[in-house]
Design a protein around this motif. Sequence first.
Motif, PDB file in Angstrom:
ATOM      1  N   LYS A 151       0.832  -1.181   0.106  1.00  0.00           N
ATOM      2  CA  LYS A 151      -0.069   0.019  -0.043  1.00  0.00           C
ATOM      3  C   LYS A 151       0.760   1.279  -0.171  1.00  0.00           C
ATOM      4  O   LYS A 151       1.980   1.242   0.526  1.00  0.00           O
ATOM      5  N   GLU A 152       0.443   2.151  -0.745  1.00  0.00           N
ATOM      6  CA  GLU A 152       1.294   3.251  -0.685  1.00  0.00           C
ATOM      7  C   GLU A 152       1.177   4.295   0.406  1.00  0.00           C
ATOM      8  O   GLU A 152       0.205   4.375   1.137  1.00  0.00           O
ATOM      9  N   ASN A 153       2.045   4.968   0.556  1.00  0.00           N
ATOM     10  CA  ASN A 153       2.138   5.763   1.987  1.00  0.00           C
ATOM     11  C   ASN A 153       1.238   6.907   1.852  1.00  0.00           C
ATOM     12  O   ASN A 153       1.284   7.568   0.660  1.00  0.00           O
ATOM     13  N   PRO A 154       0.475   7.345   2.755  1.00  0.00           N
ATOM     14  CA  PRO A 154      -0.607   8.155   2.234  1.00  0.00           C
ATOM     15  C   PRO A 154       0.036   9.573   2.489  1.00  0.00           C
ATOM     16  O   PRO A 154      -0.638  10.560   1.983  1.00  0.00           O
ATOM     17  N   PHE A 155       1.367   9.739   2.746  1.00  0.00           N
ATOM     18  CA  PHE A 155       1.863  11.061   2.652  1.00  0.00           C
ATOM     19  C   PHE A 155       2.841  11.106   1.629  1.00  0.00           C
ATOM     20  O   PHE A 155       3.962  11.979   1.491  1.00  0.00           O
ATOM     21  N   GLU A 156       2.904  10.272   0.529  1.00  0.00           N
ATOM     22  CA  GLU A 156       3.551  10.238  -0.501  1.00  0.00           C
ATOM     23  C   GLU A 156       3.599  11.435  -1.340  1.00  0.00           C
ATOM     24  O   GLU A 156       4.427  11.474  -2.018  1.00  0.00           O
ATOM     25  N   PHE A 157       2.390  12.116  -1.436  1.00  0.00           N
ATOM     26  CA  PHE A 157       2.151  13.309  -2.274  1.00  0.00           C
ATOM     27  C   PHE A 157       3.271  14.226  -1.631  1.00  0.00           C
ATOM     28  O   PHE A 157       3.741  15.320  -2.623  1.00  0.00           O
ATOM     29  N   MET A 158       3.501  14.410  -0.737  1.00  0.00           N
ATOM     30  CA  MET A 158       4.712  15.063  -0.013  1.00  0.00           C
ATOM     31  C   MET A 158       6.024  15.201  -0.832  1.00  0.00           C
ATOM     32  O   MET A 158       6.873  16.074  -0.919  1.00  0.00           O
ATOM     33  N   PHE A 159       6.468  13.734  -1.130  1.00  0.00           N
ATOM     34  CA  PHE A 159       7.558  13.475  -1.799  1.00  0.00           C
ATOM     35  C   PHE A 159       7.546  13.654  -3.451  1.00  0.00           C
ATOM     36  O   PHE A 159       8.683  13.288  -4.059  1.00  0.00           O
ATOM     37  N   PHE A 162      10.313  15.123  -5.630  1.00  0.00           N
ATOM     38  CA  PHE A 162      11.719  14.346  -5.648  1.00  0.00           C
ATOM     39  C   PHE A 162      11.465  13.208  -6.392  1.00  0.00           C
ATOM     40  O   PHE A 162      12.338  12.486  -6.470  1.00  0.00           O
ATOM     41  N   ARG A 163      10.290  12.747  -7.053  1.00  0.00           N
ATOM     42  CA  ARG A 163      10.009  11.509  -7.610  1.00  0.00           C
ATOM     43  C   ARG A 163      10.457  11.688  -9.132  1.00  0.00           C
ATOM     44  O   ARG A 163      10.223  12.796  -9.617  1.00  0.00           O
ATOM     45  N   LEU A 164      10.794  10.441  -9.833  1.00  0.00           N
ATOM     46  CA  LEU A 164      10.972  10.412 -11.193  1.00  0.00           C
ATOM     47  C   LEU A 164       9.629   9.673 -11.820  1.00  0.00           C
ATOM     48  O   LEU A 164       9.103   8.926 -10.930  1.00  0.00           O
ATOM     49  N   PRO A 165       9.479   9.942 -12.945  1.00  0.00           N
ATOM     50  CA  PRO A 165       8.134   9.072 -13.581  1.00  0.00           C
ATOM     51  C   PRO A 165       8.388   7.860 -13.532  1.00  0.00           C
ATOM     52  O   PRO A 165       9.454   7.162 -13.338  1.00  0.00           O
ATOM     53  N   LYS A 166       7.239   7.030 -13.321  1.00  0.00           N
ATOM     54  CA  LYS A 166       7.287   5.704 -13.000  1.00  0.00           C
ATOM     55  C   LYS A 166       8.138   4.785 -14.139  1.00  0.00           C
ATOM     56  O   LYS A 166       8.620   3.964 -13.886  1.00  0.00           O
ATOM     57  N   LYS A 167       7.738   5.299 -15.324  1.00  0.00           N
ATOM     58  CA  LYS A 167       8.305   4.536 -16.476  1.00  0.00           C
ATOM     59  C   LYS A 167       9.864   4.735 -16.460  1.00  0.00           C
ATOM     60  O   LYS A 167      10.615   3.917 -17.069  1.00  0.00           O
ATOM     61  N   VAL A 168      10.387   5.547 -15.757  1.00  0.00           N
ATOM     62  CA  VAL A 168      11.952   5.672 -15.266  1.00  0.00           C
ATOM     63  C   VAL A 168      12.236   4.934 -14.226  1.00  0.00           C
ATOM     64  O   VAL A 168      13.378   4.066 -14.534  1.00  0.00           O
ATOM     65  N   LYS A 274      16.290  14.925  -7.338  1.00  0.00           N
ATOM     66  CA  LYS A 274      15.470  13.906  -7.659  1.00  0.00           C
ATOM     67  C   LYS A 274      16.263  12.440  -7.295  1.00  0.00           C
ATOM     68  O   LYS A 274      17.181  12.477  -6.966  1.00  0.00           O
ATOM     69  N   GLU A 275      15.255  11.656  -7.025  1.00  0.00           N
ATOM     70  CA  GLU A 275      15.896  10.248  -6.621  1.00  0.00           C
ATOM     71  C   GLU A 275      16.575   9.646  -7.707  1.00  0.00           C
ATOM     72  O   GLU A 275      16.490  10.050  -8.862  1.00  0.00           O
ATOM     73  N   GLN A 276      17.067   8.570  -7.563  1.00  0.00           N
ATOM     74  CA  GLN A 276      18.022   7.966  -8.507  1.00  0.00           C
ATOM     75  C   GLN A 276      17.260   6.800  -9.137  1.00  0.00           C
ATOM     76  O   GLN A 276      16.503   6.086  -8.399  1.00  0.00           O
ATOM     77  N   PRO A 277      17.391   6.698 -10.514  1.00  0.00           N
ATOM     78  CA  PRO A 277      16.695   5.497 -11.183  1.00  0.00           C
ATOM     79  C   PRO A 277      17.606   3.976 -10.734  1.00  0.00           C
ATOM     80  O   PRO A 277      17.990   3.647 -11.779  1.00  0.00           O
TER      81      PRO A 277
END
Length: 803
Positions: A151-159, A162-168, A274-277
């Motif tokens: 399950k996704e973290n309910p506070f995921e929107f805060m990060f 800093f996230r990269l696209p899911k396809k990456v 950004k996070e690293q892929p």
Amino acid sequence: TKFKSTNPEGEDSNGPSYEVNSNAGSEIPSSSEGLSSTETTLLISDHRGFDKRQQSKDSVFFRDGTRRIDFVLSYIDDPKQEGEKKVERRREFESNLLKSGLDLETEDKKDSEDGRTYFVKIHAPWEVLTTYAEVLNIKMPIRENDIPPAKENPFEFMFEPFRLPKKVMNPEPDYFTAPFSKQRQELFLIEDENSFFSPSVRNRIVYYILSRCPYGTEEGKKKFGIKRLLTNGTYSAAYPLHDCQYWKKAKDQTYGNERYTLYTQWARFLRFYKEQPLDLIRRYYGERIGIYFAWLGFYTEMLFYAAVVGLICFFYGLLTMTDNMSSIEICNETIGGEIIMCPLCDVRCEYWKLNTTCESSRYSHLFDNVATLFFAIFMGIWVTLFLEFWKRRQARLEYEWDLVDFEEEQQQLQLRPEYEAKCTQKKKNPVTQELEPYLPLTSQAVRFCFSGATVMFWIFLIIASMIAVIVYRLSVYAAFASFMESTQTLQPISSLLTPQLATSVTASCLNFVIIMILNFLYERIAIWITDMEIPRTHLEYENRLTMKMFLFQFVNYYSSCFYVAFFKGKFVGYPGAYTYMFNKWRNEECDPAGCLIELTTQLTIIMAGKQIWGNIQEAILPWIWNWWRRRKARTNSEKLYSRWEQDHDLQSFGALGLFYEYLEMVIQFGFITLFVASFPLAPLLALMNNILEIRVDSWKLTTQYRRPVAAKAHSIGVWQEILNGMAVLSVVTNAFIVAFTSDMIPRLVYYYAYSTDSSSPMSGYINNSLSVFQISDFPSNTAPMENTGAFTTCRYLVYSSYL
């Protein structure tokens, strides 16, 4: 079928001519099976009828446009410089590669940009890949993972920023996997034989074959392996190709544009937040490089918390600097201005007033205050949490990357080609009951003794260089004091630059230069003596080299800091009975405000200088070198500057490329843990450097270096044990710095035992910490040449209340 290499004019070239049967002596059928002799010759090496203009300069295929290039060998064939030996080695080596089932295609030197270099392109057919995938125990997908994601973290929107696209971040689905079996191919998800094995797996298999392919015998010994051929100059380079240009997508989308994606989403500095892929890094470069960037990223994240706390401690020192009673009394004209201090050297040095150290005492409070004790305790907790959380993160990566039951890569556990070549004696393995080469115990003992003696010699050389720097400090202080102080006012000519500070800064810079020179020399010595030991496996080779290099650099970088922290000012003696080094130079005294400010200066210069020089070496020098090679290569604009030539002109990452990256970060880890009590801003400097380091490493790996051969790893290896050892040592060193280097303990003793002023408990501390000496008691050989002041006593740093 027989193969013979010809040049475009139909004449025999200087390259190898193949006179071997493609199926002789091999159970792996050649991919040319079923083709006529003429067709096979055209596919292998004949240039006739081929127009290079029809081939894109970004092509990563053979001339037939279907077989992908998995590896490239290059060489310069100049009979005037090399003779027939290298030609014969290449002929034999490439003949054996054909016997192993690989496809070869040679590009004549006349078609290369410089007109001198031959390129041998290598393709691994399906039969070769399946055979060696089973040998190397490579895990391949059998079914798509149907386990529901967490399950996704309910506070995921805060990060989200800093996230990269899911396809990456998720370049491919998650699979259940199993070790590949050639006899059970129907169990695996083989939709397309050309794309079933990723390019990183393909180049890993081809390199395994290259590293064990024989090329003849010399002096009765069997010779094999591409590494030896590169060392003796038979080939100039061996490398897999990048899949596309880093600045644009490839026209052929069959094999993706992973290099382009890595450059745009990871290697650009503007993506520093950004996070690293990591999954894409692992897929393109292999698990070994992926685990390094995962560790570096996690280390940088943890540094953020240490940097914040260190910054708070620094601001506390900054805000309380004006309220520090010690510096107030030192700077006061009626207190520090009236205290006459004994000379800091014999004969040439004059008496001086205590308030000459006003500025240094103020700056010392920035790093030597109550917050120092708190920060030392915090860093002891931080380093423990960092190592434990990393173990947790590493275990998660092992699961996600399917490395849970991975002991060590077969390629590492199997014997090194160099070991097999140099060890002519054999004995039966009690486990496998097979004959294996071995190195006699007497030979091992001799080699280890010589290796140990060499390492000890270089360590003693470092200690000798450190002693030379100490002698420099002792000898030049008098020179600085003679022209930087006024004998009339007993004050320094400049309030910002005192003799103590000038000596400390110049000695630290000199020490840094010596460190860099010794590093340059020892790197080559360490590799030479490790090769001389003939380690049995790749893992053993890396572990031995790691321990030698770390031991040397530990002594090289930290010895001067240990001297300032724990030895300087501890063996000075007192006026009339000073202690001397070599009975000539008087030992150094600490500043009345303590030695901590000098330790901070030393640490800042060495740490900052190392990081700046390291980034110059890693980024600027490869870029300049590549630019120059490309400039020299592009001499004929009519020739096709092909993909293999473009990658050939890049730098080689090398087998030890990742080793040096780990070593650099571990040495930095030592700076921010072993001596961090003296410099709370060290984690902040390390954090800023690592943010840049991640992008510099990714940029150079993606744009300035040839694609490294993929390799597996489930951990950071022996570096984990080194970090654990440094963590334990850091607790001890920081405790000793607080106890012996800083003035924390003497101040607490004065506060609770000797203070008489309840309104200002630390009032009188400076006077209490200085003892009195009668000038008339100075021996004639140590007293100043002239005494211009009307005073009969001088003060020196020792706690008078204890005497």
